[in-house]
Design an enzyme around this catalytic site. Structure first.
Site, mmCIF file in Angstrom:
data_model
loop_
_atom_site.group_PDB
_atom_site.id
_atom_site.type_symbol
_atom_site.label_atom_id
_atom_site.label_comp_id
_atom_site.label_asym_id
_atom_site.label_seq_id
_atom_site.Cartn_x
_atom_site.Cartn_y
_atom_site.Cartn_z
ATOM 1 N N ASP A 48 23.988 12.996 34.566
ATOM 2 C CA ASP A 48 24.529 14.237 35.089
ATOM 3 C C ASP A 48 25.650 14.046 35.843
ATOM 4 O O ASP A 48 25.862 13.324 36.498
ATOM 5 C CB ASP A 48 23.263 14.734 35.811
ATOM 6 C CG ASP A 48 23.896 16.133 36.575
ATOM 7 O OD1 ASP A 48 23.733 17.031 35.718
ATOM 8 O OD2 ASP A 48 24.585 16.007 37.732
ATOM 9 N N TYR A 53 32.929 16.957 40.466
ATOM 10 C CA TYR A 53 32.777 15.580 41.305
ATOM 11 C C TYR A 53 33.916 14.635 41.418
ATOM 12 O O TYR A 53 34.674 14.387 39.920
ATOM 13 C CB TYR A 53 31.636 15.002 40.583
ATOM 14 C CG TYR A 53 30.125 15.582 40.673
ATOM 15 C CD1 TYR A 53 30.055 16.662 41.537
ATOM 16 C CD2 TYR A 53 29.163 15.173 39.670
ATOM 17 C CE1 TYR A 53 28.773 17.300 41.491
ATOM 18 C CE2 TYR A 53 28.041 15.897 39.784
ATOM 19 C CZ TYR A 53 27.797 17.064 40.761
ATOM 20 O OH TYR A 53 26.530 17.656 40.653
ATOM 21 N N GLN A 163 19.380 23.518 36.759
ATOM 22 C CA GLN A 163 19.149 22.450 37.588
ATOM 23 C C GLN A 163 19.423 22.952 39.036
ATOM 24 O O GLN A 163 20.288 23.750 39.437
ATOM 25 C CB GLN A 163 20.573 21.871 37.590
ATOM 26 C CG GLN A 163 20.539 20.367 38.150
ATOM 27 C CD GLN A 163 21.792 19.432 37.961
ATOM 28 O OE1 GLN A 163 22.552 19.111 38.543
ATOM 29 N NE2 GLN A 163 21.857 19.027 36.533
ATOM 30 N N LEU A 194 16.167 12.459 46.340
ATOM 31 C CA LEU A 194 15.999 11.627 47.225
ATOM 32 C C LEU A 194 16.347 12.450 48.735
ATOM 33 O O LEU A 194 16.303 11.785 49.678
ATOM 34 C CB LEU A 194 16.676 10.358 47.141
ATOM 35 C CG LEU A 194 16.169 9.659 46.255
ATOM 36 C CD1 LEU A 194 17.013 8.183 45.702
ATOM 37 C CD2 LEU A 194 14.760 8.839 46.282
#
Ligand SMILES: NC(=O)c1ccc[n+]([C@@H]2O[C@H](COP(=O)([O-])OP(=O)(O)OC[C@H]3O[C@@H](n4cnc5c(N)ncnc54)[C@H](OP(=O)(O)O)[C@@H]3O)[C@@H](O)[C@H]2O)c1
Length: 279
Positions: A48, A53, A163, A194
């Site tokens: 992904d 990013y 998502q 996480l």
């Protein structure tokens, strides 16, 4: 590797890899690409990424990681909402393809809903699908009412994934979004499984106790928990090879009813509708 079935019938790994914060520093790119390759070798063949990013830097790392093994990898990328117009999506996709060094994105997501009409974004996605630049499209950070609106639009039912944030300390989607998506056969991709700020979640005594019982780590248990339903794809991000190896073990952990009850007691499921958590 366990799999999740997309609406069209194709299966993808239930455990993939995230890339947020990769590509920030040129000097780290090779090690980050190696970490992703290690993950692919361990079966985490879904990667992904997003144009956002590192302003495209993460997509370049992914391009480096998949060089020579492109056909083994299912690439997910995302278009920013400000680029989600008819012409903007096409141009953004072309830039992403160049950085990814590939001729197709397997799943292309709208990163979150912005000012451009959804119908226009869907039309742009469908045009990219027709030309082969993307294979499937979907959305991200859409709550249940957003999904219902999407489904009501022309071709809206072609959405292949949503998502959203999902980890034991953020379970709001279980109230109605997860059931809604399951009823429409739309897989959910769990981002930040996480907790993003990983130290806080890994301190959970419940995750630690379950991990001890399985001879596993709390991180692997949290990831296994996120993908326990069979309709959720989990995408932990790890640049550290030790973390990559640890995360890959999540696919082998079968949580028992007692494990789930212990996690529920510490991190209760939602009792009512809450707004969608977003990072
Ligand atoms: N659609 C969206 O709006 C959205 C939002 C957020 C994230 N995402 C996607 O979801 C992916 C995952 O989310 P995330 O990056 O926010 O957070 P995350 O995967 O929950 O956590 C990543 C952090 O955990 C560390 N880590 C990984 N495995 C570990 C382990 N076994 N033990 C201890 N620490 C570990 C990583 O460190 P190292 O890197 O040093 O290994 C990193 O600091 C992103 O990378 C991105 O692809 C999407």
């Amino acid at each position: 590797m366990r799999t999740v079935t997309l609406p069209g019938g194709e299966t993808v790994p239930a455990l993939g890899q995230g890339t947020w914060y990769m590509g920030e520093r040129r000097g780290d790119a090779e090690a980050e690409a190696q970490a992703l390759r290690l993950g692919v070798d361990l079966g985490m063949t879904l990667i992904d990424t997003a144009e956002m990013y590192a302003s495209g830097g993460a997509e370049e790392v992914v391009g480096q990681a998949v060089a020579g093994i492109r056909d083994q990898v299912f690439i997910v990328s995302k278009v920013l909402p400000q680029n989600a117009s008819r012409s903007g999506v096409k141009a953004a996709c072309e830039r992403s393809l160049k950085r990814l060094r590939t001729d197709r994105i397997d799943l292309y997501l709208l990163h979150w809903q912005g000012g451009h009409p959804l119908a226009e974004t869907i039309a742009a996605f469908e045009a990219l699908r027709a030309s082969g630049n993307i294979r499937y499209w979907g959305v991200s950070n859409f709550d249940t009412d957003d999904m219902a609106e999407l489904a009501s639009l022309p071709n809206g039912a072609a959405c292949a994934a949503n998502q959203v944030l999902y980890h034991p300390a953020s379970r709001g989607i279980e109230f109605d979004l997860l059931p809604w998506c399951a009823s429409q056969n739309i897989p959910v991709m769990a981002y930040s499984p996480l907790g993003h700020d990983v130290r806080r979640l890994l301190r959970s005594p419940a995750l630690q106790a379950v991990a001890r019982r399985h001879g596993a780590t709390p991180a692997a248990v949290a990831i296994a928990w996120s993908m326990r339903s069979g309709t959720v794809i989990s995408i932990p991000k790890a640049a550290d090879p030790g973390h990559v190896r640890e995360n890959a073990t999540a696919a082998t952990i079968a949580l028992t009813d007692a494990d789930l009850a212990e996690i529920d007691a510490a991190h209760p499921p939602p009792a009512r509708k809450t707004g969608l958590d977003i990072l």
